[in-house]
Write a protein that holds these residues in place. Structure first.
Motif, PDB file in Angstrom:
ATOM      1  N   HIS A 112      83.175  39.998 144.431  1.00  6.68           N
ATOM      2  CA  HIS A 112      82.046  40.924 144.525  1.00  6.68           C
ATOM      3  C   HIS A 112      82.533  42.340 144.828  1.00  6.68           C
ATOM      4  CE1 HIS A 112      78.257  38.484 144.433  1.00  6.68           C
ATOM      5  NE2 HIS A 112      79.134  37.501 144.578  1.00  6.68           N
ATOM      6  N   ARG A 113      83.497  42.475 145.738  1.00  6.31           N
ATOM      7  CA  ARG A 113      84.008  43.817 146.070  1.00  6.31           C
ATOM      8  C   ARG A 113      84.713  44.451 144.882  1.00  6.31           C
ATOM      9  NH1 ARG A 113      85.997  41.339 150.650  1.00  6.31           N
ATOM     10  NH2 ARG A 113      88.105  41.492 149.791  1.00  6.31           N
ATOM     11  N   SER A 114      85.515  43.663 144.186  1.00  7.68           N
ATOM     12  CA  SER A 114      86.289  44.205 143.068  1.00  7.68           C
ATOM     13  C   SER A 114      85.371  44.646 141.928  1.00  7.68           C
ATOM     14  CB  SER A 114      87.285  43.155 142.566  1.00  7.68           C
ATOM     15  OG  SER A 114      88.045  43.649 141.497  1.00  7.68           O
ATOM     16  N   VAL A 115      84.383  43.834 141.598  1.00  9.71           N
ATOM     17  CA  VAL A 115      83.460  44.198 140.509  1.00  9.71           C
ATOM     18  C   VAL A 115      82.675  45.449 140.901  1.00  9.71           C
ATOM     19  CG1 VAL A 115      81.475  43.445 139.166  1.00  9.71           C
ATOM     20  CG2 VAL A 115      83.317  41.835 139.660  1.00  9.71           C
ATOM     21  N   THR A 116      82.256  45.539 142.151  1.00 11.23           N
ATOM     22  CA  THR A 116      81.538  46.726 142.610  1.00 11.23           C
ATOM     23  C   THR A 116      82.400  47.974 142.471  1.00 11.23           C
ATOM     24  OG1 THR A 116      80.206  45.447 144.189  1.00 11.23           O
ATOM     25  CG2 THR A 116      80.397  47.808 144.579  1.00 11.23           C
ATOM     26  N   ALA A 117      83.657  47.884 142.928  1.00 11.28           N
ATOM     27  CA  ALA A 117      84.549  49.050 142.889  1.00 11.28           C
ATOM     28  C   ALA A 117      84.801  49.522 141.462  1.00 11.28           C
ATOM     29  CB  ALA A 117      85.870  48.711 143.577  1.00 11.28           C
ATOM     30  N   HIS A 118      85.029  48.599 140.536  1.00 14.44           N
ATOM     31  CA  HIS A 118      85.313  49.001 139.154  1.00 14.44           C
ATOM     32  C   HIS A 118      84.053  49.498 138.443  1.00 14.44           C
ATOM     33  CE1 HIS A 118      89.124  46.867 139.843  1.00 14.44           C
ATOM     34  NE2 HIS A 118      89.575  47.656 138.895  1.00 14.44           N
ATOM     35  N   ALA A 119      82.892  48.980 138.829  1.00 12.90           N
ATOM     36  CA  ALA A 119      81.650  49.498 138.258  1.00 12.90           C
ATOM     37  C   ALA A 119      81.427  50.943 138.714  1.00 12.90           C
ATOM     38  CB  ALA A 119      80.475  48.622 138.666  1.00 12.90           C
ATOM     39  N   ILE A 120      81.746  51.227 139.961  1.00 12.09           N
ATOM     40  CA  ILE A 120      81.617  52.601 140.464  1.00 12.09           C
ATOM     41  C   ILE A 120      82.570  53.524 139.719  1.00 12.09           C
ATOM     42  CG2 ILE A 120      82.039  54.073 142.476  1.00 12.09           C
ATOM     43  CD1 ILE A 120      81.018  51.774 144.224  1.00 12.09           C
ATOM     44  N   ARG A 121      83.796  53.072 139.478  1.00 15.88           N
ATOM     45  CA  ARG A 121      84.754  53.900 138.737  1.00 15.88           C
ATOM     46  C   ARG A 121      84.270  54.177 137.317  1.00 15.88           C
ATOM     47  NH1 ARG A 121      88.767  50.149 141.012  1.00 15.88           N
ATOM     48  NH2 ARG A 121      89.601  51.075 142.927  1.00 15.88           N
ATOM     49  N   LEU A 122      83.688  53.173 136.674  1.00 11.35           N
ATOM     50  CA  LEU A 122      83.169  53.381 135.316  1.00 11.35           C
ATOM     51  C   LEU A 122      82.042  54.404 135.320  1.00 11.35           C
ATOM     52  CD1 LEU A 122      82.954  52.714 132.323  1.00 11.35           C
ATOM     53  CD2 LEU A 122      81.555  50.712 132.920  1.00 11.35           C
ATOM     54  N   HIS A 123      81.160  54.321 136.296  1.00 11.58           N
ATOM     55  CA  HIS A 123      80.059  55.266 136.355  1.00 11.58           C
ATOM     56  C   HIS A 123      80.574  56.681 136.608  1.00 11.58           C
ATOM     57  CE1 HIS A 123      76.385  57.243 137.933  1.00 11.58           C
ATOM     58  NE2 HIS A 123      75.770  56.436 137.092  1.00 11.58           N
ATOM     59  N   GLN A 124      81.546  56.826 137.499  1.00 15.25           N
ATOM     60  CA  GLN A 124      82.122  58.142 137.769  1.00 15.25           C
ATOM     61  C   GLN A 124      82.801  58.708 136.524  1.00 15.25           C
ATOM     62  OE1 GLN A 124      84.611  57.152 141.110  1.00 15.25           O
ATOM     63  NE2 GLN A 124      83.029  57.635 142.617  1.00 15.25           N
ATOM     64  N   ALA A 125      83.513  57.850 135.791  1.00 14.20           N
ATOM     65  CA  ALA A 125      84.186  58.306 134.569  1.00 14.20           C
ATOM     66  C   ALA A 125      83.168  58.739 133.524  1.00 14.20           C
ATOM     67  CB  ALA A 125      85.076  57.192 134.016  1.00 14.20           C
ATOM     68  N   ALA A 126      82.055  58.011 133.417  1.00 12.52           N
ATOM     69  CA  ALA A 126      81.026  58.369 132.437  1.00 12.52           C
ATOM     70  C   ALA A 126      80.406  59.723 132.772  1.00 12.52           C
ATOM     71  CB  ALA A 126      79.943  57.288 132.392  1.00 12.52           C
ATOM     72  N   ARG A 127      80.142  59.971 134.040  1.00 10.21           N
ATOM     73  CA  ARG A 127      79.576  61.259 134.439  1.00 10.21           C
ATOM     74  C   ARG A 127      80.568  62.392 134.171  1.00 10.21           C
ATOM     75  NH1 ARG A 127      75.061  61.291 137.751  1.00 10.21           N
ATOM     76  NH2 ARG A 127      75.759  63.250 138.707  1.00 10.21           N
ATOM     77  N   ALA A 128      81.837  62.146 134.482  1.00 16.17           N
ATOM     78  CA  ALA A 128      82.845  63.179 134.232  1.00 16.17           C
ATOM     79  C   ALA A 128      82.981  63.452 132.739  1.00 16.17           C
ATOM     80  CB  ALA A 128      84.180  62.752 134.829  1.00 16.17           C
ATOM     81  N   ASP A 129      82.969  62.398 131.928  1.00 10.23           N
ATOM     82  CA  ASP A 129      83.056  62.578 130.474  1.00 10.23           C
ATOM     83  C   ASP A 129      81.858  63.358 129.939  1.00 10.23           C
ATOM     84  OD1 ASP A 129      85.473  61.357 130.215  1.00 10.23           O
ATOM     85  OD2 ASP A 129      84.699  59.437 129.516  1.00 10.23           O
ATOM     86  N   ALA A 130      80.680  63.081 130.477  1.00 10.71           N
ATOM     87  CA  ALA A 130      79.482  63.782 130.013  1.00 10.71           C
ATOM     88  C   ALA A 130      79.587  65.280 130.286  1.00 10.71           C
ATOM     89  CB  ALA A 130      78.239  63.199 130.686  1.00 10.71           C
ATOM     90  N   LEU A 131      80.151  65.625 131.421  1.00  7.49           N
ATOM     91  CA  LEU A 131      80.295  67.038 131.764  1.00  7.49           C
ATOM     92  C   LEU A 131      81.364  67.725 130.923  1.00  7.49           C
ATOM     93  CD1 LEU A 131      80.029  66.727 135.646  1.00  7.49           C
ATOM     94  CD2 LEU A 131      78.369  67.823 134.143  1.00  7.49           C
ATOM     95  N   GLN A 132      82.415  66.979 130.558  1.00  6.39           N
ATOM     96  CA  GLN A 132      83.550  67.556 129.840  1.00  6.39           C
ATOM     97  C   GLN A 132      83.469  67.372 128.333  1.00  6.39           C
ATOM     98  OE1 GLN A 132      86.915  65.627 131.645  1.00  6.39           O
ATOM     99  NE2 GLN A 132      86.414  66.367 133.706  1.00  6.39           N
ATOM    100  N   GLY A 133      82.447  66.655 127.852  1.00  9.26           N
ATOM    101  CA  GLY A 133      82.337  66.401 126.419  1.00  9.26           C
ATOM    102  C   GLY A 133      83.404  65.452 125.914  1.00  9.26           C
ATOM    103  N   GLU A 134      83.769  64.453 126.714  1.00 10.83           N
ATOM    104  CA  GLU A 134      84.813  63.493 126.357  1.00 10.83           C
ATOM    105  C   GLU A 134      84.258  62.074 126.456  1.00 10.83           C
ATOM    106  OE1 GLU A 134      87.755  64.109 125.248  1.00 10.83           O
ATOM    107  OE2 GLU A 134      87.936  66.259 125.606  1.00 10.83           O
ATOM    108  N   VAL A 135      85.048  61.123 125.987  1.00  7.56           N
ATOM    109  CA  VAL A 135      84.700  59.710 126.153  1.00  7.56           C
ATOM    110  C   VAL A 135      85.905  58.888 126.614  1.00  7.56           C
ATOM    111  CG1 VAL A 135      82.871  59.789 124.409  1.00  7.56           C
ATOM    112  CG2 VAL A 135      85.194  59.182 123.724  1.00  7.56           C
ATOM    113  N   LYS A 136      87.065  59.504 126.707  1.00  4.29           N
ATOM    114  CA  LYS A 136      88.286  58.753 127.000  1.00  4.29           C
ATOM    115  C   LYS A 136      88.208  58.023 128.333  1.00  4.29           C
ATOM    116  CE  LYS A 136      91.323  61.813 124.317  1.00  4.29           C
ATOM    117  NZ  LYS A 136      92.480  62.749 124.385  1.00  4.29           N
ATOM    118  N   GLY A 137      87.714  58.703 129.352  1.00  5.53           N
ATOM    119  CA  GLY A 137      87.635  58.064 130.665  1.00  5.53           C
ATOM    120  C   GLY A 137      86.720  56.858 130.656  1.00  5.53           C
ATOM    121  N   SER A 138      85.590  56.967 129.978  1.00  9.90           N
ATOM    122  CA  SER A 138      84.646  55.843 129.909  1.00  9.90           C
ATOM    123  C   SER A 138      85.269  54.654 129.181  1.00  9.90           C
ATOM    124  CB  SER A 138      83.362  56.277 129.204  1.00  9.90           C
ATOM    125  OG  SER A 138      82.740  57.344 129.878  1.00  9.90           O
ATOM    126  N   LEU A 139      85.934  54.929 128.051  1.00 10.56           N
ATOM    127  CA  LEU A 139      86.554  53.842 127.289  1.00 10.56           C
ATOM    128  C   LEU A 139      87.645  53.167 128.103  1.00 10.56           C
ATOM    129  CD1 LEU A 139      86.864  55.548 123.778  1.00 10.56           C
ATOM    130  CD2 LEU A 139      85.010  54.136 124.661  1.00 10.56           C
TER     131      LEU A 139
END
Length: 387
Positions: A112-139
């Motif tokens: 449960h902890r590991s899935v939560t942590a990686h889901a948070i990282r994915l969400h952070q990467a998606a927000r950063a990509d949206a601001l920078q016009g990228e998709v690499k972090g999300s992928l």
């Protein structure tokens, strides 16, 4: 004290009393423990076990050196660890023979902890990509999350496969960052270009879908444009308005005539393919964020069993995988192949142990430890003692 913390203490106490229990805990790793001191102790036990500590050869009572050497080895990595802490762990273990069950509880909490942590990282990467016009972090983060889910499934002893949870969780939907607002502007421009030059649909219709538009109303306009072009009918403000009316979009308030007029009269010529790629990029990051929120909501549900959590999380990644495939097609890149078996995944023997981890070992007659005398009320008869 939480049941998970008690389980961590119990499994450590069981191995301190009976180091042979490590043979049944090959699927449990130090990083599965929540507290740093517990991770250090379990890592020390595994190291001493691998180095063939003399305590492993003892058939009756376990020498006190097993405890002192474990504390000394773990003390090299954490501060403030004393022998009294080890004795408190021993007192916290009701039945040493139940170590596989306690270990299962620790692994469940770690999943449960590991899935939560990686889901948070994915969400952070998606927000950063949206601001920078990228998709690499999300992928990249989505690939890591999928590999983590596959590895956790193997450690838990289940087959990783997407399973629909039925009733999806309802996570909070925070306001999108400015990057997604910019994508909405590009959607409006793209629709104006397609209304002005309908042949541009041929450049995007193979990979751009109405669901890729952040605004459902604009997605419906795109659907209407595609329908008119597919039937070979002319496209202008009147025909587009008529198509929207035929689909009931005006009656239910999904669209208004003013919105369609603004689309048809708003812009001039432009590149439909380029604009479509911008809309597609925004869809990738937006869908990644939505999948991450859904997976985090699943992981934070303590009542969800690990096997179900893993499979529901894989299902929540499905929409992102579909959008990702079309993004790869839009950019002329082949879709990624599913990850093969992880090279660092647990061997088959550990998987077998994970499947059988709930079967406790028979409890042997107790033997009194020497060097300390835990309270009889705190310690149940162990399977092996320290002599």
């Amino acid at each position: 004290m939480s049941p998970l913390l008690e389980a961590e203490q119990a499994v450590l106490g069981a191995v301190l009393l009976d180091p042979s229990q490590l043979q049944q805990l090959g699927w449990l790793a130090p990083e599965h423990f929540g507290r740093p001191v517990h991770r250090a102790l379990f890592a020390a036990m595994r190291k001493l076990h691998a180095d063939r500590h003399p305590a492993l050869a003892v058939e009756t009572s376990v020498p006190l050196s097993w405890v002192t050497d474990t504390v000394a080895e773990a003390g090299r990595h954490v501060r403030g660890l004393t022998a009294s802490h080890a004795h408190s762990l021993i007192s916290a273990c009701p039945r040493p023979g139940h170590a596989p069950v306690y270990g299962r509880m620790v692994l469940e909490g770690a999943i449960h902890r590991s899935v939560t942590a990686h889901a948070i990282r994915l969400h952070q990467a998606a927000r950063a990509d949206a601001l920078q016009g990228e998709v690499k972090g999300s992928l990249r983060c989505a690939d890591v999350l999928r590999d983590v889910l596959t590895d956790l499934a193997r450690r838990w002893g289940t087959e990783p496969r997407p399973v629909d949870p039925g009733t999806p969780p309802a996570p909070a939907s925070p306001a999108p960052p400015p990057g997604w607002a910019k994508g909405a502007e590009e959607e409006q421009i793209l629709l104006g270009v397609l209304a002005e030059r309908p042949k541009g649909l041929e450049e995007v219709v193979g990979w751009l879908r109405p669901a890729d538009f952040a605004d459902p109303a604009r997605g419906e306009v795109y659907r209407c444009l595609g329908a008119l072009h597919h039937r070979g009918e002319p496209v202008d403000r009147i025909t587009l308005l008529w198509e929207a009316q035929r689909r009931g979009l005006l009656a239910d308030g999904a669209l208004s005539s003013d919105q369609i007029t603004a689309i048809c009269d708003g812009v001039g010529p432009g590149s439909a393919e380029w604009l479509g790629e911008q809309v597609m990029r925004s869809s990738v990051t937006r869908t990644a964020a939505a999948s991450a929120r859904a997976i985090r909501a699943l992981a934070e549900d303590e009542t969800l069993a690990p096997g179900r959590l893993i499979n529901h999380a894989l299902h929540a990644l499905g929409p992102f995988d579909e959008v990702r495939t079309r993004w790869q097609a839009a950019n002329g890149r082949p879709a990624p192949t599913p990850s093969a078996a992880l090279p660092n995944g647990p061997p088959s023997a550990q998987v077998h142990a994970a499947l059988a981890r709930s079967a406790p070992r028979p409890i042997s007659p107790p033997s009194a430890p020497s060097g300390f005398t835990p309270s009889s009320a705190a310690v149940r008869p162990p399977s092996r003692g320290h002599g």
